[in-house]
Design a protein around this motif. Sequence first.
Motif, PDB file in Angstrom:
ATOM      1  N   THR A 107       0.858  -1.191   0.000  1.00  0.00           N
ATOM      2  CA  THR A 107       0.000   0.000   0.000  1.00  0.00           C
ATOM      3  C   THR A 107       0.888   1.233   0.000  1.00  0.00           C
ATOM      4  O   THR A 107       1.904   1.267   0.707  1.00  0.00           O
ATOM      5  CB  THR A 107      -0.922   0.033   1.232  1.00  0.00           C
ATOM      6  OG1 THR A 107      -1.726  -1.147   1.263  1.00  0.00           O
ATOM      7  CG2 THR A 107      -1.842   1.253   1.195  1.00  0.00           C
ATOM      8  N   ARG A 108       0.518   2.228  -0.780  1.00  0.00           N
ATOM      9  CA  ARG A 108       1.235   3.504  -0.792  1.00  0.00           C
ATOM     10  C   ARG A 108       0.211   4.630  -0.625  1.00  0.00           C
ATOM     11  O   ARG A 108      -0.813   4.661  -1.316  1.00  0.00           O
ATOM     12  CB  ARG A 108       2.011   3.678  -2.097  1.00  0.00           C
ATOM     13  CG  ARG A 108       3.194   2.721  -2.233  1.00  0.00           C
ATOM     14  CD  ARG A 108       4.264   3.018  -1.187  1.00  0.00           C
ATOM     15  NE  ARG A 108       5.428   2.144  -1.276  1.00  0.00           N
ATOM     16  CZ  ARG A 108       5.567   0.996  -0.618  1.00  0.00           C
ATOM     17  NH1 ARG A 108       4.581   0.565   0.175  1.00  0.00           N
ATOM     18  NH2 ARG A 108       6.661   0.270  -0.735  1.00  0.00           N
ATOM     19  N   LEU A 109       0.513   5.541   0.310  1.00  0.00           N
ATOM     20  CA  LEU A 109      -0.381   6.652   0.626  1.00  0.00           C
ATOM     21  C   LEU A 109       0.340   7.984   0.480  1.00  0.00           C
ATOM     22  O   LEU A 109       1.553   8.067   0.704  1.00  0.00           O
ATOM     23  CB  LEU A 109      -0.902   6.527   2.062  1.00  0.00           C
ATOM     24  CG  LEU A 109      -1.654   5.240   2.422  1.00  0.00           C
ATOM     25  CD1 LEU A 109      -1.942   5.223   3.917  1.00  0.00           C
ATOM     26  CD2 LEU A 109      -2.939   5.116   1.621  1.00  0.00           C
ATOM     27  N   HIS A 110      -0.424   9.034   0.124  1.00  0.00           N
ATOM     28  CA  HIS A 110       0.145  10.373  -0.019  1.00  0.00           C
ATOM     29  C   HIS A 110      -0.848  11.426   0.466  1.00  0.00           C
ATOM     30  O   HIS A 110      -2.060  11.171   0.556  1.00  0.00           O
ATOM     31  CB  HIS A 110       0.476  10.670  -1.492  1.00  0.00           C
ATOM     32  CG  HIS A 110       1.540   9.792  -2.069  1.00  0.00           C
ATOM     33  ND1 HIS A 110       2.875  10.048  -1.913  1.00  0.00           N
ATOM     34  CD2 HIS A 110       1.451   8.655  -2.813  1.00  0.00           C
ATOM     35  CE1 HIS A 110       3.586   9.113  -2.530  1.00  0.00           C
ATOM     36  NE2 HIS A 110       2.742   8.255  -3.085  1.00  0.00           N
ATOM     37  N   ALA A 111      -0.339  12.610   0.732  1.00  0.00           N
ATOM     38  CA  ALA A 111      -1.178  13.768   1.040  1.00  0.00           C
ATOM     39  C   ALA A 111      -0.427  15.040   0.669  1.00  0.00           C
ATOM     40  O   ALA A 111       0.805  15.093   0.744  1.00  0.00           O
ATOM     41  CB  ALA A 111      -1.545  13.802   2.522  1.00  0.00           C
ATOM     42  N   ASP A 112      -1.177  16.057   0.238  1.00  0.00           N
ATOM     43  CA  ASP A 112      -0.598  17.361  -0.091  1.00  0.00           C
ATOM     44  C   ASP A 112      -1.610  18.433   0.282  1.00  0.00           C
ATOM     45  O   ASP A 112      -2.534  18.733  -0.487  1.00  0.00           O
ATOM     46  CB  ASP A 112      -0.255  17.428  -1.579  1.00  0.00           C
ATOM     47  CG  ASP A 112       0.522  18.698  -1.947  1.00  0.00           C
ATOM     48  OD1 ASP A 112       0.561  19.623  -1.112  1.00  0.00           O
ATOM     49  OD2 ASP A 112       1.071  18.758  -3.060  1.00  0.00           O
ATOM     50  N   GLY A 113      -1.438  18.993   1.486  1.00  0.00           N
ATOM     51  CA  GLY A 113      -2.395  19.958   2.019  1.00  0.00           C
ATOM     52  C   GLY A 113      -2.397  21.307   1.348  1.00  0.00           C
ATOM     53  O   GLY A 113      -3.242  22.158   1.668  1.00  0.00           O
ATOM     54  N   MET A 157      -0.671   4.177  -8.257  1.00  0.00           N
ATOM     55  CA  MET A 157      -0.910   2.791  -8.643  1.00  0.00           C
ATOM     56  C   MET A 157       0.381   2.156  -9.137  1.00  0.00           C
ATOM     57  O   MET A 157       0.684   0.999  -8.805  1.00  0.00           O
ATOM     58  CB  MET A 157      -2.000   2.731  -9.714  1.00  0.00           C
ATOM     59  CG  MET A 157      -3.395   2.973  -9.170  1.00  0.00           C
ATOM     60  SD  MET A 157      -4.647   3.118 -10.475  1.00  0.00           S
ATOM     61  CE  MET A 157      -4.614   1.467 -11.156  1.00  0.00           C
ATOM     62  N   GLY A 158       1.150   2.913  -9.909  1.00  0.00           N
ATOM     63  CA  GLY A 158       2.441   2.417 -10.364  1.00  0.00           C
ATOM     64  C   GLY A 158       3.379   2.142  -9.201  1.00  0.00           C
ATOM     65  O   GLY A 158       4.065   1.115  -9.160  1.00  0.00           O
ATOM     66  N   GLY A 160      -4.095   7.311  -2.565  1.00  0.00           N
ATOM     67  CA  GLY A 160      -3.370   6.095  -2.244  1.00  0.00           C
ATOM     68  C   GLY A 160      -3.832   4.926  -3.088  1.00  0.00           C
ATOM     69  O   GLY A 160      -4.824   5.007  -3.816  1.00  0.00           O
ATOM     70  N   ALA A 161      -3.087   3.818  -2.994  1.00  0.00           N
ATOM     71  CA  ALA A 161      -3.417   2.597  -3.717  1.00  0.00           C
ATOM     72  C   ALA A 161      -2.919   1.406  -2.925  1.00  0.00           C
ATOM     73  O   ALA A 161      -1.913   1.492  -2.209  1.00  0.00           O
ATOM     74  CB  ALA A 161      -2.797   2.586  -5.118  1.00  0.00           C
TER      75      ALA A 161
END
Length: 322
Positions: free
Chosen positions: A183-189, A229-230, A316-317
């Motif tokens: 699983t990979r997660l990200h955020a950009d506030g 996803m990549g 995320g994916a």
Amino acid sequence: MIRSVITGTGSALPARRVSNAEMAEMVDTSDEWIVERTGIRFRHIASPDETTATLATDAAKAALAAAGVHAQEIDLIVLATATPDQTFPATATKVQAALAIDDCTAFDVAAVCSGFLYAVQVADSMIRAGGHAKALVIGAETFSRILDWEDRATCVLFGDGAGAIVLEAQDSAEAGGRGILATRLHADGRHNELLYVDGGPSTTGTVGKVRMKGREVFRHAVVNLATVMGESLVAAGLSADDVDWVVPHQANARILDATARKLGLPAEKVVMTVDRHANTSAASVPLALDTAVRDGRIVPGQIVVLEAMGGGFTWGASVVRF
């Protein structure tokens, strides 16, 4: 190696189904306009006695039944939502009580449309750490409660619903390699103003309404979703050719098509339910997953990619051998 294996899925929708024609009686829009721009034809809207907790509980019961797991066996509930029943306590604790679970870890996760992916990662980490054995991961929303029903740019896009999965700790060898692989997660506030709610307990003291700049969100979504996803496939040691199904956040049919093209995935590998459910935020991925499991498309052993992007921005994916 311990892996978190999906052993059951479930979903729940409010009884009331609203067509585009009915929406056109409420705001200046049309079925043609909505379908052309979003692919949405219907959405479900909760009645006053249907809440995020009641929908989440119904979805959880369906997932437990599918997994053959008794509610008392659950030792962890992670519920993703942007529309909790109350500011506190966590809606997950209401689900716990409704399922008659005497004691377990239960809390909410807030990452809007990406919430279910965040909840999956949290539950997976807690299971692999050895502290929990059987978890309910739920995405549930009553987004209709925070819509401006005079804003045709947003009110036609969203619906209510819930989806749930049962995650069980299993030895990867005994599970035949099944489970959450990466699983990979990200955020950009920095992009808060592109998709947000204009209220909150510590600012306005009100719930607020959804505000969105759709064109800018679309542009970010296609790039971010294809990229994450990549990343998740690389982390799992797989490529796009290994993917049997993509279960995306059901925001907009054009976003789903554009993301699939960017990854070189055929449209027939993408599970799409946005036409009948609209955007149910944190509920959309588990809702779509349950739909594809129950109609026989997704079967054990297949590689499934779950992905989502929401306000914040968060995205995320997760790659799963189902």
